[in-house]
Motif scaffolding. Sequence first.
Motif, PDB file in Angstrom:
ATOM      1  N   MET A  98       5.859   1.517   4.800  1.00 28.34           N
ATOM      2  CA  MET A  98       6.233   0.717   3.857  1.00 28.34           C
ATOM      3  C   MET A  98       5.140  -0.081   3.256  1.00 28.34           C
ATOM      4  N   ILE A  99       4.345  -0.853   4.019  1.00 27.57           N
ATOM      5  CA  ILE A  99       3.340  -1.747   3.745  1.00 27.57           C
ATOM      6  C   ILE A  99       2.051  -0.825   3.332  1.00 27.57           C
ATOM      7  N   ASN A 100       1.967   0.354   4.170  1.00 26.93           N
ATOM      8  CA  ASN A 100       0.662   1.273   3.579  1.00 26.93           C
ATOM      9  C   ASN A 100       0.856   1.707   2.068  1.00 26.93           C
ATOM     10  N   ARG A 101       1.943   1.487   1.516  1.00 27.35           N
ATOM     11  CA  ARG A 101       2.298   2.191   0.093  1.00 27.35           C
ATOM     12  C   ARG A 101       1.467   1.007  -0.985  1.00 27.35           C
ATOM     13  N   THR A 102       1.175  -0.033  -0.373  1.00 26.96           N
ATOM     14  CA  THR A 102       0.686  -1.093  -1.203  1.00 26.96           C
ATOM     15  C   THR A 102      -0.951  -0.843  -1.018  1.00 26.96           C
ATOM     16  N   GLY A 103      -1.491  -0.050  -0.162  1.00 27.51           N
ATOM     17  CA  GLY A 103      -2.800   0.390  -0.112  1.00 27.51           C
ATOM     18  C   GLY A 103      -3.384   0.564   1.304  1.00 27.51           C
ATOM     19  N   LYS A 104      -4.411   1.505   1.255  1.00 28.47           N
ATOM     20  CA  LYS A 104      -5.004   1.431   2.609  1.00 28.47           C
ATOM     21  C   LYS A 104      -6.578   1.055   2.521  1.00 28.47           C
ATOM     22  N   SER A 105      -7.121   0.829   3.678  1.00 31.42           N
ATOM     23  CA  SER A 105      -8.559   0.697   3.636  1.00 31.42           C
ATOM     24  C   SER A 105      -8.856  -0.429   2.935  1.00 31.42           C
ATOM     25  N   LEU A 106      -8.037  -1.510   2.890  1.00 32.52           N
ATOM     26  CA  LEU A 106      -8.189  -2.803   1.892  1.00 32.52           C
ATOM     27  C   LEU A 106      -9.158  -3.614   2.469  1.00 32.52           C
ATOM     28  N   LYS A 107      -9.666  -4.463   1.802  1.00 33.27           N
ATOM     29  CA  LYS A 107     -10.557  -5.691   2.165  1.00 33.27           C
ATOM     30  C   LYS A 107      -9.274  -6.726   2.874  1.00 33.27           C
ATOM     31  N   LEU A 108     -10.170  -7.632   3.650  1.00 26.30           N
ATOM     32  CA  LEU A 108      -8.943  -8.319   4.587  1.00 26.30           C
ATOM     33  C   LEU A 108      -8.165  -9.218   3.596  1.00 26.30           C
ATOM     34  N   LYS A 109      -8.725  -9.839   2.863  1.00 29.26           N
ATOM     35  CA  LYS A 109      -7.781 -10.959   1.811  1.00 29.26           C
ATOM     36  C   LYS A 109      -6.913 -10.248   1.014  1.00 29.26           C
ATOM     37  N   ILE A 110      -7.202  -9.115   0.712  1.00 36.43           N
ATOM     38  CA  ILE A 110      -6.220  -8.219  -0.199  1.00 36.43           C
ATOM     39  C   ILE A 110      -5.161  -8.003   0.559  1.00 36.43           C
ATOM     40  N   ALA A 111      -5.458  -7.348   1.982  1.00 30.15           N
ATOM     41  CA  ALA A 111      -4.349  -6.765   2.831  1.00 30.15           C
ATOM     42  C   ALA A 111      -3.550  -8.109   3.170  1.00 30.15           C
ATOM     43  N   ILE A 112      -3.997  -9.104   3.352  1.00 27.01           N
ATOM     44  CA  ILE A 112      -3.061 -10.335   3.633  1.00 27.01           C
ATOM     45  C   ILE A 112      -1.949 -10.683   2.491  1.00 27.01           C
TER      46      ILE A 112
END
Length: 649
Positions: A555-569
Amino acid sequence: MNHLNQKYFETETNLDAEDDTESEIAVFTRDTKIKDVRYSLVPIEYPETSEEEVAYIYHIENWEDPKAVFRDIQYSLCDDSGSFSNVGCPFFGKDMDDPENKKWIQVKKAIKHCGDIKTYQLAGPNILKALHTKVNFETNPFICEDDYNNTSENRITRILTQTMIQIAICCTLQVVIRNIVGLTQKLELKRLPCSVEFKMLTPLNLQRFSFVILISKGIHTHPPPPLSKTSTCIKSELRKLIENSKEQLINITAQQLVSGHLLKSVFGTEMVAEIHASLNNIDKLRYLIARVHNQQHPHGQGILGVVYDFYQNTKEIKNYIQKISFFNDGHIMILCMTNEQAAKCIEFKYFEVDLSFKRVYGDINEFEFNAYEEKSRTIITFCRIFTNIATKEAYQKMFETFFEIVKKLSNKPAHFRHIHSDSWVCVLADLNQVQALGLGKAMKKMDPTRKAKEHLQYVFKSCHIYYKKNVDHYPYCADTKHDMLEILKANSSEEINQIFGQIKMRNEDGIQNWLEYYQKPWVLGSLTYHYSLMSYEDWQTTPFDTNIAESAHAMINRTGKSLKLKIAILRGWKHDECIYKRIKIHQQIGIPMSSKDKSDFGKKMQANKRSENYPKEQPVKESNALQKRQRLIMMMTTLKWKLKSARSH
């Protein structure tokens, strides 16, 4: 005072004119009197000029950047040294703040000249002797003439190719002329000076006098430059588009912005080059995006940017990131949790943990705490820990910090039932040894009277699906794999010991290491109830796999993969916040989060339907004589064990 004082126009009579008409002349400074005065509400990229001077009056009220009057001019403007001064401007009238009412409105006067251009000496007269005072876009003034066999697409800023001569501009600002015969010659670039002068009059008090004056004089002695500068208004709109949608566009690239539909919603076109010709150069869009990102994230979007925002108590993350820790062994830990997540975590009797490797770019991975809520029938996340090390000591620190933050945010202690007689009864995970031992050490700090591995026998369950996948990949015979799977179905500890004996009798390569690991009490207790110290009720009412954790990853991977740390947070926070808000609406109003039946009974019915479409499992075929022999040995061993048991009775 936003109106222009027309009183200070001088009227002169043109005695030489045949019609003897009067013409108005505007006085801007003591030595500047202009007849041709024009008004505009927007910046002009190619202001018209003449020997007699042309004045443009810009009404800049509500402009974001009054300097756009000058910045949007496509000509290269060069400053003259000492060309700035404050003078009175009769055009604006008297200064009302002057007690004697004798001074004119003060303006800042700046003088700039049109910059020279460089070209090659063999350029034709269409370039060397080009003159213009205005630019007519209907005639497409940027196309080169056909005198030198150029196509209509060739521009004056591109390399021109002649029939007998090849011209290439070198990085040393020299032109290499190579003749087909073989002669090579170097020529310096030739400067084409331009005498056009621009005077800029800006009131010192723009709030009272929202007008800016641009005065141009002279004739341009070069072709008009192409549209290489993007207008300030367009750059401002693009900047707003990125800033106002920063959750979605926080890591957007120029190609993503061009290929998306956001441009059409703002500018009415999907082609970025149609917005402004200068944006045909995609690097300008990249520069603009990078500039916005640098303004929003001056320390980047990696660990340094996250730490800076955390200690600056930035609004974006102050309620989500609870702790950032750096350890001597190089371990970095960032724990993210909200008050609502902590309170919900205390209500559950179990939680699942798993490490995700795909969402964050680089060495940092995401360690999640998840569970399934039956009331809302959805997967929820309690905590996200971003870490760069996955050792036993690192997991111990992560679990200890998790228990600490849960207690801090929920105002309730983080308890385990086998220690405190309430709260959590089970922690479910893949059979990762360092992960499990880290949990055991963290619980030992709660209750030092028990060993870490003994604590695991009370609360730790490992995923049966993960175990079955490992068995399937083992290089053992089919009978050994079958016995390994039978451990999960055994009805007693004696039956499990018998299975281990059968596996040991085959004496396959590497089987001894497998036996040593899986015969450990805490490992075996995570797979079967007969070696676990957990109550039978708790064992049966908690999951047997980590499908919930895996689904949470998906579910959370749908928001993006290999993201920068701040974006992932930030995206993790937004995702969790959305889930908890939907749960709250479901509890208050009763609207379900999905029309599908996600109850346990519904899931079992769906699983049964899927299994009907799967092919029936075929019995394992004995592929060679070795497997037949091993099967015979196993049967004889079983027969001997039964005879021995019968004699003892």
